[in-house]
Write a protein that holds these residues in place. Sequence first.
Motif, short mmCIF file in Angstrom:
data_model
loop_
_atom_site.label_atom_id
_atom_site.label_comp_id
_atom_site.label_asym_id
_atom_site.label_seq_id
_atom_site.Cartn_x
_atom_site.Cartn_y
_atom_site.Cartn_z
N GLN A 62 -27.46 24.92 -51.97
CA GLN A 62 -27.34 24.93 -53.73
C GLN A 62 -26.13 23.95 -53.81
O GLN A 62 -25.18 24.07 -54.79
N ARG A 63 -26.00 22.80 -52.91
CA ARG A 63 -25.17 21.83 -53.37
C ARG A 63 -25.79 20.31 -53.67
O ARG A 63 -26.70 20.09 -52.94
N MET A 64 -25.35 19.51 -54.57
CA MET A 64 -25.78 18.41 -54.77
C MET A 64 -25.37 17.45 -53.54
O MET A 64 -24.44 17.63 -52.77
N VAL A 65 -26.18 16.47 -53.22
CA VAL A 65 -25.99 15.60 -52.11
C VAL A 65 -24.96 14.50 -52.58
O VAL A 65 -25.62 13.60 -53.34
N HIS A 66 -24.18 14.30 -51.85
CA HIS A 66 -23.24 13.10 -52.18
C HIS A 66 -22.62 12.41 -50.66
O HIS A 66 -22.90 11.18 -50.59
N LYS A 67 -22.11 13.02 -50.08
CA LYS A 67 -21.39 12.92 -48.92
C LYS A 67 -22.04 13.42 -47.83
O LYS A 67 -22.33 14.59 -47.84
N VAL A 68 -22.63 12.70 -46.86
CA VAL A 68 -23.51 12.94 -45.76
C VAL A 68 -22.87 12.70 -44.40
O VAL A 68 -22.48 11.69 -44.00
N GLY A 69 -23.20 13.84 -43.55
CA GLY A 69 -23.11 13.51 -42.10
C GLY A 69 -24.36 13.59 -41.60
O GLY A 69 -25.24 14.10 -41.74
N VAL A 70 -24.36 12.62 -40.27
CA VAL A 70 -25.53 12.30 -39.73
C VAL A 70 -25.25 12.38 -38.23
O VAL A 70 -24.14 11.76 -37.58
N CYS A 71 -26.20 13.18 -37.37
CA CYS A 71 -25.78 12.85 -35.75
C CYS A 71 -27.51 12.78 -35.17
O CYS A 71 -28.09 14.04 -35.61
N PRO A 72 -27.72 11.86 -34.65
CA PRO A 72 -29.18 11.79 -34.08
C PRO A 72 -29.14 12.86 -32.77
O PRO A 72 -28.48 13.25 -32.27
N GLY A 73 -30.41 13.00 -32.44
CA GLY A 73 -30.91 14.02 -31.57
C GLY A 73 -30.59 15.50 -31.76
O GLY A 73 -30.57 15.84 -32.89
N SER A 74 -29.99 16.19 -30.99
CA SER A 74 -29.78 17.54 -30.98
C SER A 74 -28.30 17.80 -31.54
O SER A 74 -27.30 17.98 -30.76
N GLY A 75 -27.57 17.46 -32.69
CA GLY A 75 -26.53 17.29 -32.96
C GLY A 75 -25.80 18.52 -34.19
O GLY A 75 -24.90 18.47 -34.57
N MET A 76 -26.54 19.66 -34.03
CA MET A 76 -26.14 20.59 -34.81
C MET A 76 -24.92 21.16 -34.66
O MET A 76 -23.81 21.80 -35.32
N ASP A 77 -24.41 20.94 -33.26
CA ASP A 77 -23.15 21.41 -32.80
C ASP A 77 -21.93 20.80 -33.83
O ASP A 77 -20.72 21.25 -33.72
N MET A 78 -22.32 19.85 -34.50
CA MET A 78 -21.37 18.96 -35.10
C MET A 78 -21.29 19.31 -36.97
O MET A 78 -20.56 18.59 -37.49
N TRP A 79 -21.95 20.23 -37.04
CA TRP A 79 -21.88 20.52 -38.50
C TRP A 79 -20.52 21.04 -39.03
O TRP A 79 -20.20 20.48 -40.39
N ARG A 80 -19.73 21.59 -38.20
CA ARG A 80 -18.37 21.97 -38.66
C ARG A 80 -17.59 20.81 -38.78
O ARG A 80 -16.66 20.74 -39.82
#
Length: 251
Positions: A157-175
Motif C-alpha cells: 500500500q505504498r506508491m512507487v517512487h524509489k525502487v531497489g533492484v537485484c537480479p536473480g535470487s536477491g530477496m536477502d537484500m530487501w532490508r
Amino acid sequence: MRVKEIITILDEIAPFDTAEPWDNVGLLVGDPAREIQAVVVALDPCFEAISYAKEKGAGCIVTHHPLFFHPTRSLNLEDATARKVRLLMCWEISLVSMHTNLDIARDGVADVLACALRLSQVKDHGLMRTGMLDEKIALSAWIKTLPFANIRFVDAQRMVHKVGVCPGSGMDMWREAYACGCDTFVTGDVRYHSAQEAGEAGINIIDLGHYGTEEIMVKPLMKRLQRQLPGIYIHAYECRDIFTYTKESED
C-alpha cells in the motif's frame, strides 16, 4: 583469436575477481589456447545452448550461470552435468561463466534491469541498484507498464517512487533497499515468508522470477562483445524459462 584472449576481454568487462566468494566464474571447461572464430552468449549452459554453439561453429560459450558451483567428485554420464562436459569436450567448445561479477559490473545485469524498469538517478550498491521513477505511481498501475511476462507482487500500500533492484535470487537484500528509503524492491525467486515479512515492514515486493531478471542481459552482452571483438562472430542463444506458467482465469 584464442580463448584466453576472449577471457581477457571478458575480465575487462566484469573482472572475475569481483565475483562473490561462493561463486564459480571464468573458464570452466576447455582449452585456453584454442583458436576460435565464433562465440555464443547464453543465460544457462543448457543442452540446447551447447547444440546451438556447435551449429554456429562457435568454439566458446559465455554463460551467466556456471555449469557447476561445487567441487565435482565424479563425471558419471548418468548425470546431466557430466553429459554436458562430454559434449563440450567432444565438440571442442570452451565454457566461460560470468555470474556475480557480471551482476555487479558497470552496465552489467543489475544496471540492465534498472534500465528495463526505466529508473533514473541509479546508484550502485554492489549487487543492488536503487533508482527513481520520474513521478510517483500506484504499484498496480506501474506493473502494467513493465516489459516482463510473469510478475508476482506484494502490495504494501505504498506508491512507487524509489525502487531497489537485484537480479536473480536477491530477496536477502530487501532490508538494505528499505534502509535506503526504497518503497519498492524488485528481484526474483521470492520466498513466501520473506515476502510476507517485507510487506509487513512496509515495502512493496515485485518478483519477476530468476529468469526474468537475468535473461535480459544476454542481448546487451552480445552487442557489447560484437563491438569489442571485431572479426569474431557473436551469437545470442535465448534460453527458455525452465518454468511453465498457467494463465489466470479471466472470470
